[in-house]
Write a protein that holds these residues in place. Structure first.
Motif, short mmCIF file in Angstrom:
data_model
loop_
_atom_site.label_atom_id
_atom_site.label_comp_id
_atom_site.label_asym_id
_atom_site.label_seq_id
_atom_site.Cartn_x
_atom_site.Cartn_y
_atom_site.Cartn_z
N MET A 1 0.83 -1.20 0.00
CA MET A 1 0.00 0.00 0.00
C MET A 1 0.86 1.25 0.00
O MET A 1 0.63 2.17 -0.74
CB MET A 1 -0.92 0.00 1.21
CG MET A 1 -2.10 -0.89 1.10
SD MET A 1 -3.13 -0.61 2.54
CE MET A 1 -4.01 -2.12 2.58
N LYS A 2 1.85 1.26 0.85
CA LYS A 2 2.70 2.44 0.92
C LYS A 2 3.51 2.61 -0.37
O LYS A 2 3.74 3.71 -0.81
CB LYS A 2 3.61 2.35 2.13
CG LYS A 2 2.85 2.52 3.42
CD LYS A 2 3.76 2.56 4.60
CE LYS A 2 2.93 2.77 5.86
NZ LYS A 2 3.74 2.88 7.04
N PHE A 3 3.91 1.50 -0.96
CA PHE A 3 4.67 1.58 -2.20
C PHE A 3 3.81 2.16 -3.32
O PHE A 3 4.25 3.03 -4.06
CB PHE A 3 5.21 0.20 -2.58
CG PHE A 3 5.94 0.20 -3.89
CD1 PHE A 3 7.21 0.75 -3.97
CD2 PHE A 3 5.36 -0.32 -5.04
CE1 PHE A 3 7.89 0.77 -5.18
CE2 PHE A 3 6.03 -0.30 -6.24
CZ PHE A 3 7.30 0.24 -6.32
N ILE A 4 2.58 1.68 -3.42
CA ILE A 4 1.69 2.20 -4.46
C ILE A 4 1.39 3.67 -4.22
O ILE A 4 1.38 4.48 -5.15
CB ILE A 4 0.38 1.37 -4.51
CG1 ILE A 4 0.70 -0.01 -5.08
CG2 ILE A 4 -0.69 2.07 -5.33
CD1 ILE A 4 -0.46 -0.97 -5.05
N THR A 5 1.17 4.05 -2.97
CA THR A 5 0.93 5.45 -2.65
C THR A 5 2.15 6.30 -3.01
O THR A 5 2.03 7.36 -3.62
CB THR A 5 0.61 5.61 -1.16
OG1 THR A 5 -0.52 4.80 -0.84
CG2 THR A 5 0.30 7.06 -0.81
N MET B 1 2.46 6.50 -6.85
CA MET B 1 1.48 7.44 -7.42
C MET B 1 1.86 8.89 -7.12
O MET B 1 1.67 9.77 -7.96
CB MET B 1 0.08 7.14 -6.89
CG MET B 1 -0.51 5.86 -7.45
SD MET B 1 -0.53 5.80 -9.25
CE MET B 1 -1.65 7.11 -9.63
N THR B 2 2.41 9.14 -5.95
CA THR B 2 2.86 10.49 -5.61
C THR B 2 4.00 10.92 -6.52
O THR B 2 4.01 12.04 -7.04
CB THR B 2 3.29 10.54 -4.14
OG1 THR B 2 2.19 10.14 -3.32
CG2 THR B 2 3.75 11.94 -3.75
N VAL B 3 4.96 10.04 -6.72
CA VAL B 3 6.09 10.35 -7.60
C VAL B 3 5.60 10.56 -9.03
O VAL B 3 6.02 11.51 -9.71
CB VAL B 3 7.16 9.23 -7.53
CG1 VAL B 3 8.19 9.38 -8.63
CG2 VAL B 3 7.82 9.22 -6.18
N TYR B 4 4.71 9.71 -9.51
CA TYR B 4 4.18 9.84 -10.86
C TYR B 4 3.42 11.15 -11.02
O TYR B 4 3.58 11.86 -12.02
CB TYR B 4 3.27 8.66 -11.20
CG TYR B 4 2.62 8.79 -12.55
CD1 TYR B 4 3.36 8.63 -13.71
CD2 TYR B 4 1.27 9.10 -12.66
CE1 TYR B 4 2.76 8.77 -14.95
CE2 TYR B 4 0.67 9.23 -13.90
CZ TYR B 4 1.42 9.06 -15.04
OH TYR B 4 0.83 9.21 -16.26
#
Length: 167
Positions: A22-26, A29-32
């Motif tokens: 979850m934290k990785f996806i968050t 998405m923030t970086v993207y």
């Protein structure tokens, strides 16, 4: 009910994996999202600077600020040909034949093609790998004005009008 230690390790691993996922996806998405906003901001600012360089009415209004960043906009000329440094009196590279429009110091950029058959030093701040070999230019009187670089590192430089561009 007793769990084997091995089962506890598997359950802990699955829980940790879920939390990190979850934290990785968050984070991803923030970086993207940040990359996307910076890219659009740079694109709009670069096209705004091109329109300011050419002046009002010189570029069709149909060319929006969201046009492709390196699409041909206006007249283009080679930095390597028209802004190449000269051999100075001390044997080094000299840019005395080029001046900045704002009167600031000239930044030099090195360039070379893939097989290095063409290489040298250009008298303007320009990244040849990301911004390409061509830059916008305009003729003002007997001077050639060129807009080197991309936002936020643009630099308008002025040199004598070469014979090959005279109309």
């Amino acid at each position: 009910m007793e769990f084997e230690p091995f089962a506890l390790y598997i359950i802990a691993t699955v829980i940790l994996w879920a939390v990190f996922r979850m934290k990785f996806i968050t984070a991803l998405m923030t970086v993207y999202t940040a990359w996307l906003l910076i890219s659009f901001g740079t694109l709009i600012a670069t096209n705004y600077e091109k329109k300011q360089f050419y002046g009002p009415g010189e570029i069709a209004d149909s060319i929006s600020y969201l046009a492709m960043p390196y699409a041909p906009t206006g007249d283009l000329a080679s930095v390597a040909i028209y802004l190449d440094s000269k051999l100075g009196e001390n044997g080094g590279n000299s840019c005395n034949h080029v001046q900045r429009a704002d009167g600031g110091p000239i930044a030099m950029s090195t360039y070379s093609n893939h097989d290095e058959s063409l290489s040298g030093v250009a008298c303007c701040q320009h990244n040849f790998e990301s911004a390409g070999w061509l830059v916008p230019y305009k003729v003002v009187g007997d001077k050639l004005h060129m807009l080197c670089g991309t936002f936020p590192n643009t630099q308008e430089v002025i040199t004598a009008l070469p014979e090959s561009i005279k109309k």
